[in-house]
Scaffold this motif. Structure first.
Motif, short mmCIF file in Angstrom:
data_model
loop_
_atom_site.label_atom_id
_atom_site.label_comp_id
_atom_site.label_asym_id
_atom_site.label_seq_id
_atom_site.Cartn_x
_atom_site.Cartn_y
_atom_site.Cartn_z
N PRO A 41 0.82 -1.22 0.00
CA PRO A 41 0.00 0.00 0.00
C PRO A 41 0.85 1.26 0.00
O PRO A 41 2.00 1.25 0.43
CB PRO A 41 -0.80 -0.13 1.30
CG PRO A 41 0.02 -1.01 2.18
CD PRO A 41 0.70 -1.97 1.25
N THR A 42 0.27 2.35 -0.48
CA THR A 42 0.96 3.63 -0.42
C THR A 42 1.08 4.07 1.03
O THR A 42 0.43 3.52 1.92
CB THR A 42 0.20 4.70 -1.21
OG1 THR A 42 -1.08 4.90 -0.59
CG2 THR A 42 -0.01 4.27 -2.66
N LEU A 49 -5.07 2.44 7.01
CA LEU A 49 -5.42 1.07 7.39
C LEU A 49 -5.02 0.77 8.83
O LEU A 49 -5.77 0.17 9.60
CB LEU A 49 -4.73 0.08 6.44
CG LEU A 49 -5.22 0.04 4.99
CD1 LEU A 49 -4.34 -0.88 4.16
CD2 LEU A 49 -6.68 -0.42 4.94
N ILE A 50 -3.81 1.22 9.20
CA ILE A 50 -3.33 0.98 10.57
C ILE A 50 -4.19 1.74 11.57
O ILE A 50 -4.60 1.20 12.60
CB ILE A 50 -1.85 1.40 10.69
CG1 ILE A 50 -0.97 0.47 9.86
CG2 ILE A 50 -1.40 1.38 12.14
CD1 ILE A 50 0.48 0.91 9.80
N LEU A 74 8.82 3.23 5.69
CA LEU A 74 7.64 4.08 5.79
C LEU A 74 7.58 4.65 7.19
O LEU A 74 7.56 3.91 8.17
CB LEU A 74 6.37 3.27 5.51
CG LEU A 74 5.05 4.01 5.74
CD1 LEU A 74 4.92 5.18 4.77
CD2 LEU A 74 3.87 3.07 5.60
N LYS A 75 7.57 5.98 7.29
CA LYS A 75 7.53 6.63 8.60
C LYS A 75 6.13 7.14 8.89
O LYS A 75 5.54 7.83 8.08
CB LYS A 75 8.53 7.78 8.65
CG LYS A 75 9.93 7.36 9.03
CD LYS A 75 10.65 8.47 9.73
CE LYS A 75 11.97 8.00 10.32
NZ LYS A 75 11.80 7.44 11.65
N LEU A 76 5.64 6.79 10.07
CA LEU A 76 4.38 7.30 10.58
C LEU A 76 4.66 7.92 11.93
O LEU A 76 5.27 7.28 12.79
CB LEU A 76 3.35 6.17 10.73
CG LEU A 76 3.06 5.32 9.48
CD1 LEU A 76 2.12 4.18 9.84
CD2 LEU A 76 2.49 6.17 8.38
N GLY A 77 4.24 9.16 12.14
CA GLY A 77 4.59 9.83 13.38
C GLY A 77 3.41 10.46 14.07
O GLY A 77 2.39 10.78 13.45
N ILE A 100 -0.10 -8.44 3.93
CA ILE A 100 1.33 -8.52 4.24
C ILE A 100 1.49 -8.58 5.76
O ILE A 100 0.98 -7.73 6.48
CB ILE A 100 2.08 -7.29 3.69
CG1 ILE A 100 1.88 -7.17 2.18
CG2 ILE A 100 3.56 -7.37 4.03
CD1 ILE A 100 2.46 -5.90 1.60
N ASN A 101 2.18 -9.59 6.25
CA ASN A 101 2.40 -9.73 7.68
C ASN A 101 3.25 -8.59 8.22
O ASN A 101 4.20 -8.15 7.58
CB ASN A 101 3.09 -11.06 7.99
CG ASN A 101 2.21 -12.25 7.69
OD1 ASN A 101 0.99 -12.17 7.79
ND2 ASN A 101 2.81 -13.37 7.32
N ILE A 102 2.91 -8.11 9.41
CA ILE A 102 3.70 -7.07 10.06
C ILE A 102 4.03 -7.49 11.48
O ILE A 102 3.29 -8.25 12.11
CB ILE A 102 2.97 -5.70 10.07
CG1 ILE A 102 1.67 -5.79 10.87
CG2 ILE A 102 2.70 -5.22 8.66
CD1 ILE A 102 0.99 -4.44 11.03
N VAL A 103 5.17 -7.04 11.97
CA VAL A 103 5.64 -7.35 13.32
C VAL A 103 6.00 -6.04 14.01
O VAL A 103 6.62 -5.16 13.40
CB VAL A 103 6.87 -8.28 13.29
CG1 VAL A 103 7.38 -8.54 14.70
CG2 VAL A 103 6.53 -9.59 12.59
#
Length: 291
Positions: A41-42, A49-50, A74-77, A100-103
């Motif tokens: 995803p972009t 989504l998160i 990818l930075k999310l702040g 896509i799996n995320i940890v």
């Protein structure tokens, strides 16, 4: 033939930000083919989504205030302590984004914005006694250390992390802590002028993205090879002066001169109106507890 499983890692950094990077089980970065990248995803889509997934599970935060790619990350702040604490403490993160799996990889240290300082501690009190008294008052207090100044003082200051945000606020509202027979003031920690140094070669004056040196051990300065285990000799060597101390040791003459020059530059910038100095609270008197 070894099977390599691709997945994603989210890391929450001390700057209230989250990074997502792609890696393999061997910790080497992947160069995904175009057909695979189409499924990633972009930045904006991933953050939405998160956020929606967290909110659906009762994790209430404001919108991410920083969203964007930084290289392959990818930075999310977020820009406030409340949201940062909520994100770090949450166990309700999504496990997948678009299949896509995320940890989640949470930080191992507390940022300076969660550090407090107990001030004007009598010098005759021992360090372990100070630590015990602080932890009796603040359960989540950690990494209690005396602040070393470049000049002589009649009292000591101690800094410490506060991992629990409710305790952090409660202590600040009280403004004081009882240690021994004294009521001592507690303030937020305001870091001094920050050194510019490289975490690749450990020299001052530049950052690692501008460094052409090999990666070096922080302690002994031996070259570090990729995918090759290294056992440090634990013999400190300074990258500034080749002395037998750590490269950023405050007692290093080169570091002292650098800090002095930095202080002059900051003072000059303040006088020119380019910077503004924070106004700290005035010194509060120490109240003695008498039996």
């Amino acid at each position: 033939m070894m099977n390599v499983h691709t997945h994603e890692q989210i890391k929450i950094s001390s700057l209230y930000s989250i990074t997502i990077k792609q890696f393999t089980s061997t910790n080497s970065f992947l160069d995904f083919p175009l057909v695979t990248k189409l499924h990633i995803p972009t930045a904006l889509h991933a953050s939405d989504l998160i956020l929606k997934e967290l909110q659906s599970k009762g994790v209430v935060i404001n919108k991410f205030t920083l969203v964007g790619w930084l290289g392959e990350k990818l930075k999310l702040g977020v820009n406030n302590k409340e949201d940062y604490v909520t994100l770090v403490g949450s166990h309700k993160w999504p496990t997948k984004i678009n299949g896509i799996n995320i940890v989640i990889a949470k930080p191992r240290y507390v940022p300076d914005s969660f550090v407090l300082v107990v001030r004007y501690v009598p010098r005759e009190l021992e360090g372990h006694f100070i630590s015990n008294e602080i932890q009796r008052m603040i359960v989540s207090a950690d990494r209690i250390k005396r602040i070393h100044y470049s000049y002589q003082r009649r009292t000591y200051d101690y800094r410490f992390d506060v991992k629990d945000y409710s305790e952090y606020n409660a202590v600040l509202q009280l403004g004081r802590i009882a240690i021994g027979h004294s009521w001592l003031s507690i303030n937020k920690f305001y870091p001094g002028n920050c050194l510019t140094y490289c975490t690749k070669c450990w020299c001052i004056g530049h950052l690692r993205n501008k460094c052409n040196s090999e990666n070096k051990c922080r302690i002994c300065l031996e070259n570090l090879m990729v995918d090759t285990p290294y056992m440090c000799k634990n013999e400190p060597k300074c990258a500034q002066c080749d002395g037998t101390h750590h490269s950023l040791d405050s007692q290093c003459q080169v570091i002292k001169e650098y800090k002095d020059q930095l202080k002059e530059n900051v003072e000059d910038a303040i006088q020119k109106g380019l910077l503004q100095r924070l106004s700290l609270q005035e010194k509060l008197p120490i109240f003695e507890l008498r039996d």
